[in-house]
Design a protein around this motif. Structure first.
Motif, PDB file in Angstrom:
ATOM      1  N   THR A 159       0.860  -1.178   0.000  1.00 28.75           N
ATOM      2  CA  THR A 159       0.000   0.000   0.000  1.00 28.75           C
ATOM      3  C   THR A 159       0.893   1.223   0.000  1.00 28.75           C
ATOM      4  OG1 THR A 159      -1.651  -1.200   1.301  1.00 28.75           O
ATOM      5  CG2 THR A 159      -1.906   1.189   1.150  1.00 28.75           C
ATOM      6  N   LEU A 160       0.633   2.131  -0.929  1.00 36.35           N
ATOM      7  CA  LEU A 160       1.373   3.374  -1.031  1.00 36.35           C
ATOM      8  C   LEU A 160       0.587   4.445  -0.298  1.00 36.35           C
ATOM      9  CD1 LEU A 160       3.777   4.884  -2.276  1.00 36.35           C
ATOM     10  CD2 LEU A 160       2.431   5.120  -4.370  1.00 36.35           C
ATOM     11  N   PHE A 161       1.179   4.992   0.766  1.00 35.49           N
ATOM     12  CA  PHE A 161       0.529   6.017   1.569  1.00 35.49           C
ATOM     13  C   PHE A 161       1.117   7.376   1.246  1.00 35.49           C
ATOM     14  CE2 PHE A 161      -0.197   2.208   4.090  1.00 35.49           C
ATOM     15  CZ  PHE A 161      -1.522   2.367   4.480  1.00 35.49           C
ATOM     16  N   PHE A 162       0.231   8.391   1.113  1.00 36.61           N
ATOM     17  CA  PHE A 162       0.631   9.766   0.831  1.00 36.61           C
ATOM     18  C   PHE A 162       0.273  10.657   2.015  1.00 36.61           C
ATOM     19  CE2 PHE A 162      -0.379   7.856  -3.276  1.00 36.61           C
ATOM     20  CZ  PHE A 162       0.763   8.158  -4.007  1.00 36.61           C
ATOM     21  N   TYR A 163       1.194  11.566   2.340  1.00 32.33           N
ATOM     22  CA  TYR A 163       1.004  12.526   3.427  1.00 32.33           C
ATOM     23  C   TYR A 163       1.443  13.895   2.926  1.00 32.33           C
ATOM     24  CZ  TYR A 163       0.911   8.167   5.934  1.00 32.33           C
ATOM     25  OH  TYR A 163       0.613   6.898   6.330  1.00 32.33           O
ATOM     26  N   MET A 164       0.892  14.944   3.530  1.00 30.94           N
ATOM     27  CA  MET A 164       1.223  16.292   3.102  1.00 30.94           C
ATOM     28  C   MET A 164       1.340  17.218   4.307  1.00 30.94           C
ATOM     29  SD  MET A 164      -0.763  18.433   0.247  1.00 30.94           S
ATOM     30  CE  MET A 164      -0.167  19.988  -0.319  1.00 30.94           C
ATOM     31  N   LYS A 165       2.260  18.183   4.186  1.00 27.03           N
ATOM     32  CA  LYS A 165       2.400  19.255   5.173  1.00 27.03           C
ATOM     33  C   LYS A 165       2.741  20.508   4.379  1.00 27.03           C
ATOM     34  CE  LYS A 165       6.084  20.086   8.007  1.00 27.03           C
ATOM     35  NZ  LYS A 165       6.995  19.797   9.144  1.00 27.03           N
ATOM     36  N   GLY A 166       1.818  21.457   4.324  1.00 28.13           N
ATOM     37  CA  GLY A 166       2.024  22.643   3.498  1.00 28.13           C
ATOM     38  C   GLY A 166       2.165  22.221   2.053  1.00 28.13           C
ATOM     39  N   LYS A 167       3.284  22.584   1.417  1.00 30.15           N
ATOM     40  CA  LYS A 167       3.546  22.162   0.037  1.00 30.15           C
ATOM     41  C   LYS A 167       4.656  21.121  -0.009  1.00 30.15           C
ATOM     42  CE  LYS A 167       1.611  26.034  -2.365  1.00 30.15           C
ATOM     43  NZ  LYS A 167       1.730  26.951  -3.478  1.00 30.15           N
ATOM     44  N   ASP A 226      11.778  -0.406  -3.564  1.00 32.98           N
ATOM     45  CA  ASP A 226      12.410   0.802  -4.079  1.00 32.98           C
ATOM     46  C   ASP A 226      11.319   1.851  -4.255  1.00 32.98           C
ATOM     47  OD1 ASP A 226      13.812   2.802  -5.428  1.00 32.98           O
ATOM     48  OD2 ASP A 226      14.725   1.429  -6.863  1.00 32.98           O
ATOM     49  N   LEU A 227      11.364   2.900  -3.436  1.00 36.15           N
ATOM     50  CA  LEU A 227      10.355   3.954  -3.449  1.00 36.15           C
ATOM     51  C   LEU A 227      11.025   5.274  -3.787  1.00 36.15           C
ATOM     52  CD1 LEU A 227       7.428   4.882  -2.864  1.00 36.15           C
ATOM     53  CD2 LEU A 227       8.107   5.117  -0.462  1.00 36.15           C
ATOM     54  N   ARG A 228      10.482   5.988  -4.782  1.00 36.77           N
ATOM     55  CA  ARG A 228      11.022   7.286  -5.215  1.00 36.77           C
ATOM     56  C   ARG A 228       9.891   8.298  -5.327  1.00 36.77           C
ATOM     57  NH1 ARG A 228      15.546   6.111  -9.776  1.00 36.77           N
ATOM     58  NH2 ARG A 228      16.320   4.169  -8.908  1.00 36.77           N
ATOM     59  N   ILE A 229      10.218   9.561  -5.036  1.00 39.82           N
ATOM     60  CA  ILE A 229       9.268  10.661  -5.188  1.00 39.82           C
ATOM     61  C   ILE A 229      10.035  11.863  -5.727  1.00 39.82           C
ATOM     62  CG2 ILE A 229       9.555  11.502  -2.821  1.00 39.82           C
ATOM     63  CD1 ILE A 229       6.535  12.108  -2.782  1.00 39.82           C
ATOM     64  N   TRP A 230       9.383  12.654  -6.599  1.00 41.03           N
ATOM     65  CA  TRP A 230      10.031  13.846  -7.149  1.00 41.03           C
ATOM     66  C   TRP A 230       8.966  14.864  -7.534  1.00 41.03           C
ATOM     67  CZ3 TRP A 230       9.862   9.033  -9.364  1.00 41.03           C
ATOM     68  CH2 TRP A 230       9.144   8.899 -10.538  1.00 41.03           C
ATOM     69  N   PRO A 231       9.338  16.158  -7.538  1.00 33.80           N
ATOM     70  CA  PRO A 231       8.366  17.186  -7.917  1.00 33.80           C
ATOM     71  C   PRO A 231       8.124  17.199  -9.419  1.00 33.80           C
ATOM     72  CG  PRO A 231      10.468  18.196  -7.381  1.00 33.80           C
ATOM     73  CD  PRO A 231      10.603  16.730  -7.097  1.00 33.80           C
ATOM     74  N   GLY A 232       6.890  16.962  -9.837  1.00 33.77           N
ATOM     75  CA  GLY A 232       6.523  17.011 -11.250  1.00 33.77           C
ATOM     76  C   GLY A 232       7.374  16.123 -12.123  1.00 33.77           C
ATOM     77  N   ASP A 233       8.056  16.711 -13.108  1.00 32.45           N
ATOM     78  CA  ASP A 233       8.896  15.938 -14.010  1.00 32.45           C
ATOM     79  C   ASP A 233      10.377  16.097 -13.698  1.00 32.45           C
ATOM     80  OD1 ASP A 233       9.272  18.523 -14.838  1.00 32.45           O
ATOM     81  OD2 ASP A 233       8.649  18.198 -16.898  1.00 32.45           O
ATOM     82  N   GLY A 291       5.761  13.157  -8.928  1.00 33.61           N
ATOM     83  CA  GLY A 291       5.930  11.892  -9.619  1.00 33.61           C
ATOM     84  C   GLY A 291       6.372  10.876  -8.582  1.00 33.61           C
ATOM     85  N   ILE A 292       5.992   9.637  -8.784  1.00 32.07           N
ATOM     86  CA  ILE A 292       6.353   8.620  -7.794  1.00 32.07           C
ATOM     87  C   ILE A 292       6.486   7.264  -8.487  1.00 32.07           C
ATOM     88  CG2 ILE A 292       3.983   8.070  -7.110  1.00 32.07           C
ATOM     89  CD1 ILE A 292       5.239   8.162  -4.166  1.00 32.07           C
ATOM     90  N   SER A 293       7.436   6.464  -8.001  1.00 27.79           N
ATOM     91  CA  SER A 293       7.548   5.091  -8.478  1.00 27.79           C
ATOM     92  C   SER A 293       7.725   4.168  -7.282  1.00 27.79           C
ATOM     93  CB  SER A 293       8.704   4.932  -9.471  1.00 27.79           C
ATOM     94  OG  SER A 293       9.942   5.124  -8.836  1.00 27.79           O
ATOM     95  N   ALA A 294       7.160   2.982  -7.412  1.00 25.33           N
ATOM     96  CA  ALA A 294       7.211   1.992  -6.341  1.00 25.33           C
ATOM     97  C   ALA A 294       7.455   0.617  -6.949  1.00 25.33           C
ATOM     98  CB  ALA A 294       5.907   1.987  -5.555  1.00 25.33           C
ATOM     99  N   LYS A 343       4.447   3.246 -11.566  1.00 21.61           N
ATOM    100  CA  LYS A 343       4.983   4.589 -11.741  1.00 21.61           C
ATOM    101  C   LYS A 343       3.850   5.483 -12.183  1.00 21.61           C
ATOM    102  CE  LYS A 343       8.387   7.331 -14.208  1.00 21.61           C
ATOM    103  NZ  LYS A 343       9.434   7.332 -15.229  1.00 21.61           N
ATOM    104  N   GLY A 344       3.771   6.650 -11.591  1.00 20.09           N
ATOM    105  CA  GLY A 344       2.715   7.564 -11.985  1.00 20.09           C
ATOM    106  C   GLY A 344       2.863   8.902 -11.309  1.00 20.09           C
ATOM    107  N   GLY A 345       1.872   9.717 -11.514  1.00 18.09           N
ATOM    108  CA  GLY A 345       1.825  11.010 -10.855  1.00 18.09           C
ATOM    109  C   GLY A 345       0.783  10.977  -9.768  1.00 18.09           C
ATOM    110  N   TYR A 346       0.971  11.804  -8.800  1.00 16.90           N
ATOM    111  CA  TYR A 346      -0.039  11.927  -7.752  1.00 16.90           C
ATOM    112  C   TYR A 346      -0.314  13.399  -7.541  1.00 16.90           C
ATOM    113  CZ  TYR A 346      -2.755  11.596  -3.582  1.00 16.90           C
ATOM    114  OH  TYR A 346      -3.794  11.707  -2.699  1.00 16.90           O
ATOM    115  N   VAL A 347      -1.579  13.757  -7.474  1.00 23.89           N
ATOM    116  CA  VAL A 347      -1.986  15.140  -7.292  1.00 23.89           C
ATOM    117  C   VAL A 347      -2.554  15.305  -5.891  1.00 23.89           C
ATOM    118  CG1 VAL A 347      -3.526  16.973  -8.068  1.00 23.89           C
ATOM    119  CG2 VAL A 347      -2.476  15.442  -9.730  1.00 23.89           C
TER     120      VAL A 347
END
Length: 147
Positions: free
Chosen positions: A49-57, A75-82, A114-117, A132-136
């Motif tokens: 399960t991929l969990f997303f959390y946010m604080k401000g931006k 292997d979990l990766r996250i990056w801003p946009g592209d 952007g995120i990949s798992a 792999k995909g984007g998350y908004v």
């Protein structure tokens, strides 16, 4: 993995609140709030399960291992946009979860990452998850598209 707490509704499917979701406040850090969870590779065949959390931006993600038994390569990766070079990564063999990984800035007006798992089976011979995909993050009323 033991279930901790009540179930989350994700895309109309009950996803048990796991150790990763219950520990998110301490794992991601102070002030991060749960945003969403995505069963992988699907709701009917969930290995992680991929969990997303946010604080401000700022964004935080955790990939929770939902398989019985020992540690799996994750292997979990996250990056801003592209901008993949500006991202964060956590990889290795984990019995509970990979992460947290962070994106301190979000692309597209402060919404998109952007995120990949990837998660391999315990014998490390095949992928259980390869997503792999984007998350908004819905912080305003604009488009839900990441790219």
């Amino acid at each position: 993995m033991a279930v901790a707490g009540s179930a989350l509704a994700v895309m109309g499917v009950a996803v048990p609140a796991t150790t990763a979701s219950a520990a998110s406040a301490s794992v991601c850090g102070s002030g991060y709030e749960f945003t969403d969870a995505k069963p992988l590779p699907s709701a009917s065949k969930r290995h992680a399960t991929l969990f997303f959390y946010m604080k401000g931006k700022s964004a935080c993600a955790i990939l929770d291992n939902n398989t019985p038994g020992g540690a799996n390569y994750m292997d979990l990766r996250i990056w801003p946009g592209d901008n993949k070079s500006a991202g964060d990564r956590d990889n290795g063999k984990f019995s509970q979860y990979a992460g947290p990984v962070y994106s301190s800035t979000l692309a597209r007006g402060g919404r998109c990452v952007g995120i990949s798992a990837v998660m391999r089976n315990e014998a490390n011979t095949s992928n259980l998850v390869n997503w792999k995909g984007g998350y908004v993050f819905h912080v305003d009323n604009s488009s839900s598209e990441c790219a």
